[in-house]
Design a protein around this motif. Structure first.
Motif, PDB file in Angstrom:
ATOM      1  N   ASP A  26      15.786 -17.790 -15.965  1.00 35.75           N
ATOM      2  CA  ASP A  26      15.316 -17.771 -14.628  1.00 35.75           C
ATOM      3  C   ASP A  26      15.853 -16.817 -13.608  1.00 35.75           C
ATOM      4  OD1 ASP A  26      13.725 -19.974 -15.022  1.00 35.75           O
ATOM      5  OD2 ASP A  26      15.074 -21.529 -14.045  1.00 35.75           O
ATOM      6  N   LEU A  27      17.140 -16.427 -13.909  1.00 37.65           N
ATOM      7  CA  LEU A  27      17.784 -15.299 -12.985  1.00 37.65           C
ATOM      8  C   LEU A  27      17.192 -14.063 -13.655  1.00 37.65           C
ATOM      9  CD1 LEU A  27      21.461 -16.477 -12.743  1.00 37.65           C
ATOM     10  CD2 LEU A  27      19.776 -16.403 -11.013  1.00 37.65           C
ATOM     11  N   ARG A  28      17.120 -13.741 -14.802  1.00 39.94           N
ATOM     12  CA  ARG A  28      16.502 -12.653 -15.229  1.00 39.94           C
ATOM     13  C   ARG A  28      15.037 -12.193 -14.856  1.00 39.94           C
ATOM     14  NH1 ARG A  28      13.207 -10.751 -19.589  1.00 39.94           N
ATOM     15  NH2 ARG A  28      12.535 -12.796 -19.992  1.00 39.94           N
ATOM     16  N   LEU A  29      14.286 -13.537 -14.929  1.00 40.00           N
ATOM     17  CA  LEU A  29      12.911 -13.375 -14.525  1.00 40.00           C
ATOM     18  C   LEU A  29      12.930 -13.145 -12.964  1.00 40.00           C
ATOM     19  CD1 LEU A  29      11.263 -16.463 -16.548  1.00 40.00           C
ATOM     20  CD2 LEU A  29      10.869 -14.062 -16.963  1.00 40.00           C
ATOM     21  N   GLU A  30      13.677 -13.682 -12.239  1.00 31.44           N
ATOM     22  CA  GLU A  30      13.777 -13.521 -10.673  1.00 31.44           C
ATOM     23  C   GLU A  30      13.941 -11.984 -10.476  1.00 31.44           C
ATOM     24  OE1 GLU A  30      17.302 -15.026  -7.834  1.00 31.44           O
ATOM     25  OE2 GLU A  30      15.614 -16.452  -8.376  1.00 31.44           O
ATOM     26  N   ALA A  31      15.016 -11.331 -11.286  1.00 29.49           N
ATOM     27  CA  ALA A  31      15.272  -9.752 -11.124  1.00 29.49           C
ATOM     28  C   ALA A  31      13.958  -8.958 -11.449  1.00 29.49           C
ATOM     29  CB  ALA A  31      16.425  -9.485 -11.864  1.00 29.49           C
ATOM     30  N   LEU A  32      13.437  -9.497 -12.575  1.00 35.87           N
ATOM     31  CA  LEU A  32      12.243  -8.853 -12.885  1.00 35.87           C
ATOM     32  C   LEU A  32      10.926  -8.679 -11.749  1.00 35.87           C
ATOM     33  CD1 LEU A  32      11.904  -9.464 -16.431  1.00 35.87           C
ATOM     34  CD2 LEU A  32      12.428  -7.260 -15.572  1.00 35.87           C
ATOM     35  N   VAL A  33      10.745  -9.929 -11.315  1.00 27.46           N
ATOM     36  CA  VAL A  33       9.813 -10.066 -10.547  1.00 27.46           C
ATOM     37  C   VAL A  33      10.267  -9.295  -9.078  1.00 27.46           C
ATOM     38  CG1 VAL A  33       8.598 -11.575  -8.749  1.00 27.46           C
ATOM     39  CG2 VAL A  33       8.773 -12.408 -11.254  1.00 27.46           C
ATOM     40  N   ALA A  34      11.283  -9.437  -8.506  1.00 25.24           N
ATOM     41  CA  ALA A  34      11.747  -8.654  -7.306  1.00 25.24           C
ATOM     42  C   ALA A  34      11.678  -7.236  -7.689  1.00 25.24           C
ATOM     43  CB  ALA A  34      13.349  -9.065  -6.994  1.00 25.24           C
ATOM     44  N   GLN A  35      12.059  -6.727  -8.914  1.00 30.29           N
ATOM     45  CA  GLN A  35      12.039  -5.223  -8.979  1.00 30.29           C
ATOM     46  C   GLN A  35      10.470  -4.643  -8.946  1.00 30.29           C
ATOM     47  OE1 GLN A  35      12.922  -4.037 -13.164  1.00 30.29           O
ATOM     48  NE2 GLN A  35      13.505  -2.041 -12.547  1.00 30.29           N
ATOM     49  N   ARG A  36       9.494  -5.508  -9.779  1.00 33.77           N
ATOM     50  CA  ARG A  36       8.194  -5.217  -9.686  1.00 33.77           C
ATOM     51  C   ARG A  36       7.821  -5.129  -8.145  1.00 33.77           C
ATOM     52  NH1 ARG A  36       4.507  -7.173 -14.591  1.00 33.77           N
ATOM     53  NH2 ARG A  36       5.870  -6.436 -16.193  1.00 33.77           N
ATOM     54  N   LEU A  37       8.222  -6.041  -7.344  1.00 39.01           N
ATOM     55  CA  LEU A  37       7.543  -6.311  -5.841  1.00 39.01           C
ATOM     56  C   LEU A  37       8.184  -5.036  -4.987  1.00 39.01           C
ATOM     57  CD1 LEU A  37       7.929 -10.058  -5.046  1.00 39.01           C
ATOM     58  CD2 LEU A  37       5.742  -8.616  -5.548  1.00 39.01           C
ATOM     59  N   SER A  38       9.378  -4.597  -5.537  1.00 40.44           N
ATOM     60  CA  SER A  38       9.903  -3.496  -4.597  1.00 40.44           C
ATOM     61  C   SER A  38       9.375  -2.053  -5.123  1.00 40.44           C
ATOM     62  CB  SER A  38      11.669  -3.534  -5.012  1.00 40.44           C
ATOM     63  OG  SER A  38      12.042  -3.210  -6.322  1.00 40.44           O
ATOM     64  N   ILE A  39       8.979  -2.009  -6.080  1.00 41.21           N
ATOM     65  CA  ILE A  39       8.540  -0.784  -6.686  1.00 41.21           C
ATOM     66  C   ILE A  39       6.689  -0.590  -6.200  1.00 41.21           C
ATOM     67  CG2 ILE A  39       7.618   0.475  -8.851  1.00 41.21           C
ATOM     68  CD1 ILE A  39       9.896  -0.719 -10.308  1.00 41.21           C
ATOM     69  N   ASP A  40       5.979  -1.663  -6.184  1.00 44.43           N
ATOM     70  CA  ASP A  40       4.520  -1.663  -5.780  1.00 44.43           C
ATOM     71  C   ASP A  40       4.590  -1.040  -4.313  1.00 44.43           C
ATOM     72  OD1 ASP A  40       1.994  -2.955  -4.781  1.00 44.43           O
ATOM     73  OD2 ASP A  40       1.671  -2.342  -6.948  1.00 44.43           O
ATOM     74  N   TRP A  41       3.532  -0.352  -3.890  1.00 40.48           N
ATOM     75  CA  TRP A  41       3.249   0.287  -2.689  1.00 40.48           C
ATOM     76  C   TRP A  41       2.637  -0.656  -1.698  1.00 40.48           C
ATOM     77  CZ3 TRP A  41       4.887   4.818  -0.591  1.00 40.48           C
ATOM     78  CH2 TRP A  41       5.130   5.734  -1.689  1.00 40.48           C
ATOM     79  N   THR A  42       2.030  -1.535  -2.318  1.00 36.99           N
ATOM     80  CA  THR A  42       1.403  -2.765  -1.423  1.00 36.99           C
ATOM     81  C   THR A  42       2.612  -3.551  -0.866  1.00 36.99           C
ATOM     82  OG1 THR A  42      -0.569  -2.555  -2.680  1.00 36.99           O
ATOM     83  CG2 THR A  42      -0.300  -4.348  -1.217  1.00 36.99           C
ATOM     84  N   THR A  43       3.637  -3.973  -1.657  1.00 34.08           N
ATOM     85  CA  THR A  43       4.548  -5.079  -1.528  1.00 34.08           C
ATOM     86  C   THR A  43       6.111  -4.493  -1.117  1.00 34.08           C
ATOM     87  OG1 THR A  43       5.086  -5.375  -3.846  1.00 34.08           O
ATOM     88  CG2 THR A  43       3.260  -6.740  -2.980  1.00 34.08           C
ATOM     89  N   ARG A  44       6.039  -3.169  -1.348  1.00 32.31           N
ATOM     90  CA  ARG A  44       7.561  -2.856  -0.883  1.00 32.31           C
ATOM     91  C   ARG A  44       8.084  -2.886   0.319  1.00 32.31           C
ATOM     92  NH1 ARG A  44       7.189   3.305  -2.617  1.00 32.31           N
ATOM     93  NH2 ARG A  44       9.147   2.538  -3.384  1.00 32.31           N
ATOM     94  N   ARG A  45       7.234  -3.281   1.429  1.00 29.13           N
ATOM     95  CA  ARG A  45       7.686  -2.942   2.674  1.00 29.13           C
ATOM     96  C   ARG A  45       7.515  -4.463   3.273  1.00 29.13           C
ATOM     97  NH1 ARG A  45       9.784   1.897   4.035  1.00 29.13           N
ATOM     98  NH2 ARG A  45       8.733   3.616   3.204  1.00 29.13           N
ATOM     99  N   GLN A  46       7.055  -5.135   2.325  1.00 28.69           N
ATOM    100  CA  GLN A  46       7.012  -6.735   2.887  1.00 28.69           C
ATOM    101  C   GLN A  46       8.174  -7.704   2.807  1.00 28.69           C
ATOM    102  OE1 GLN A  46       3.711  -7.176   4.077  1.00 28.69           O
ATOM    103  NE2 GLN A  46       3.252  -5.241   3.352  1.00 28.69           N
ATOM    104  N   GLN A  47       8.435  -8.574   3.803  1.00 31.00           N
ATOM    105  CA  GLN A  47       9.385  -9.571   3.597  1.00 31.00           C
ATOM    106  C   GLN A  47       9.099 -10.718   2.845  1.00 31.00           C
ATOM    107  OE1 GLN A  47      10.161 -10.728   7.794  1.00 31.00           O
ATOM    108  NE2 GLN A  47      10.518  -8.736   8.482  1.00 31.00           N
ATOM    109  N   ILE A  48       9.565 -10.496   1.724  1.00 30.67           N
ATOM    110  CA  ILE A  48       9.235 -11.424   0.462  1.00 30.67           C
ATOM    111  C   ILE A  48      10.350 -11.907  -0.132  1.00 30.67           C
ATOM    112  CG2 ILE A  48       8.126 -11.807  -1.867  1.00 30.67           C
ATOM    113  CD1 ILE A  48       5.888  -9.738  -1.053  1.00 30.67           C
ATOM    114  N   THR A  49      10.724 -13.195  -0.076  1.00 24.65           N
ATOM    115  CA  THR A  49      11.724 -13.760  -0.886  1.00 24.65           C
ATOM    116  C   THR A  49      11.407 -14.417  -2.471  1.00 24.65           C
ATOM    117  OG1 THR A  49      12.797 -14.501   1.204  1.00 24.65           O
ATOM    118  CG2 THR A  49      13.507 -15.478  -0.946  1.00 24.65           C
ATOM    119  N   VAL A  50      11.947 -14.104  -3.394  1.00 19.22           N
ATOM    120  CA  VAL A  50      11.767 -14.461  -4.678  1.00 19.22           C
ATOM    121  C   VAL A  50      12.606 -15.561  -5.339  1.00 19.22           C
ATOM    122  CG1 VAL A  50      11.180 -13.648  -7.227  1.00 19.22           C
ATOM    123  CG2 VAL A  50      10.577 -12.099  -5.232  1.00 19.22           C
TER     124      VAL A  50
END
Length: 99
Positions: A26-50
């Motif tokens: 779960d920790l590994r998947l959490e880090a992968l999802v957070a990484q993808r959200l921080s890279i994408d232009w649409t989601t990188r500046r949003q306040q998202i908790t994973v």
């Protein structure tokens, strides 16, 4: 839980000792999802908790529009090993004009 910044309604002083330890997968998947959200232009500046529990991604926070909400869910679902998405992202309310 990966949280780049605190949300206004969170209590940092709450007792969390009763919560079970997260699974390493779960920790590994959490880090992968957070990484993808921080890279994408649409989601990188949003306040998202994973957070991930039993391979189910929980997205929480505030986003600017419905497109950002949908893109966040799509990016999380594309991570191999994710079973489901719980998308609780809220849209930010209309902003008042400054006088």
């Amino acid at each position: 839980m990966y949280m780049p910044w605190p949300l206004p309604d969170e209590n940092w002083f709450a007792d969390t000792s009763h919560q079970p330890e997260p699974d390493h997968e779960d920790l590994r998947l959490e880090a992968l999802v957070a990484q993808r959200l921080s890279i994408d232009w649409t989601t990188r500046r949003q306040q998202i908790t994973v957070s991930v529990q039993n391979r189910v991604v929980i997205l929480a926070g505030v986003v600017s529009d419905a497109n950002a909400r949908q893109v966040a869910a799509d990016l999380a679902y594309d991570v191999p090993g994710i079973f489901d998405i719980c998308n609780t992202l809220r849209l930010s309310g209309p902003r008042r004009s400054q006088r």
